[in-house]
Design an enzyme around this catalytic site. Structure first.
Site, PDB file in Angstrom:
ATOM      1  N   GLU A 185       0.854  -1.183   0.000  1.00 14.80           N
ATOM      2  CA  GLU A 185       0.000   0.000   0.000  1.00 14.80           C
ATOM      3  C   GLU A 185       0.891   1.235   0.000  1.00 14.80           C
ATOM      4  O   GLU A 185       2.053   1.188   0.431  1.00 14.80           O
ATOM      5  CB  GLU A 185      -0.907   0.006   1.246  1.00 14.80           C
ATOM      6  CG  GLU A 185      -1.843  -1.178   1.359  1.00 14.80           C
ATOM      7  CD  GLU A 185      -2.915  -1.186   0.286  1.00 14.80           C
ATOM      8  OE1 GLU A 185      -3.126  -0.143  -0.376  1.00 14.80           O
ATOM      9  OE2 GLU A 185      -3.547  -2.249   0.098  1.00 14.80           O
ATOM     10  N   ASP A 210     -18.271 -10.676  -8.705  1.00 15.47           N
ATOM     11  CA  ASP A 210     -18.261  -9.852  -7.494  1.00 15.47           C
ATOM     12  C   ASP A 210     -17.600  -8.510  -7.768  1.00 15.47           C
ATOM     13  O   ASP A 210     -18.053  -7.477  -7.255  1.00 15.47           O
ATOM     14  CB  ASP A 210     -17.514 -10.580  -6.373  1.00 15.47           C
ATOM     15  CG  ASP A 210     -17.555  -9.797  -5.068  1.00 15.47           C
ATOM     16  OD1 ASP A 210     -18.666  -9.520  -4.570  1.00 15.47           O
ATOM     17  OD2 ASP A 210     -16.478  -9.447  -4.548  1.00 15.47           O
TER      18      ASP A 210
END
Length: 264
Positions: A185, A210
């Site tokens: 991240e 999804d």
């Protein structure tokens, strides 16, 4: 096309192996139509023709009715065999072309594993693209970016396969299976490695569905919907919705998507 050398050999072999199948000339004298001696005399004549046919190769010869019958059989057999072989090759070639072009995602000059990845995900990319109003090439590009073209699939720390090709995390509202995995991240532009919970799917198809539902049902990603073939609009819509923390995510996605689009 009938080739004299192959036909001559087959002709001779056929005479030796199936003499009793040779049709008697319709205008043959009576001596050749009855009795073993008459038939043997006719066969001697045919053998002479065979030797002459082999010696002359592809030149036209005056064959008796019996010889003409065998030559016709051999020619038809050669044509049938060649036709069958050609048809088989054409069928195989057409099937290969259909497989390569059916998805619209094949890219010339791309590595084999990348081509294979695109082929595997093509049906699901089309399905997701229809729901999102986005070209399937763009959806495929995002799956390629997130999974390293299928070479770096998201696995749990315990080694479990997740089929999570889009790096979707498991928030508090997720009721399905999850795994914990290491991810990178960006915090204030700095890459940081840490463990996160991710969604886990039973199949790649369920992962695509999804993913499409996540974008279609979440107002944060409204800007990415119905972008059609505009990869930049789609990527910027994702970035504005906070899909990824990588500051270069949109540019990376656009680069891959445009490469696929140029090849379409």
């Amino acid at each position: 096309m009938f080739r004299a050398d192959a036909a001559a050999s087959a002709y001779a072999a056929g005479i030796a192996a199936a003499r009793d199948e040779i049709a008697l000339p319709l205008n043959a004298p009576a001596s050749t139509q009855t009795g073993g001696a008459g038939f043997g005399s006719m066969m001697g004549s045919v053998r002479d023709e065979v030797q002459h046919f082999i010696a002359k190769g592809s030149q036209e010869l005056e064959l008796s009715a019996a010889g003409q019958v065998w030559r016709a059989r051999l020619q038809n057999a050669a044509v049938d065999e060649e036709g069958e072989r050609t048809a088989t090759l054409k069928t195989a070639a057409l099937r290969a072309v259909e497989r390569a072009t059916a998805s619209g995602l094949a890219v010339e000059g791309m590595a084999g594993h990348q081509q294979a990845f695109l082929g595997r995900i093509a049906p699901w990319a089309r399905e997701a693209g229809r729901r999102l109003g986005v070209a399937p090439e763009i959806v495929a590009a995002q799956a390629a970016l997130e999974s390293g073209w299928g070479q770096r699939p998201l696995h749990g720390d315990d080694g479990r396969e997740t089929h999570n090709l889009f790096g979707i995390k498991a928030g508090s509202s997720w009721q399905g299976a999850t795994v914990e995995a290491q991810t990178t991240e960006f915090e204030e532009g700095v890459a940081v490695r840490r463990a996160e919970r991710f969604r886990s799917y039973p199949t790649p198809a369920s992962a695509f569905r999804d993913f499409a539902a996540l974008l279609a049902d979440n107002p944060r990603y409204r800007g990415a919907l119905n972008a059609g073939g505009d990869a930049r609009a789609y990527a910027e819509g994702l970035a504005q919705g906070g899909y990824a923390t990588d500051p270069d995510y949109a540019d990376k996605l656009v680069s891959i998507a445009r490469r696929l689009q140029r090849a379409d």
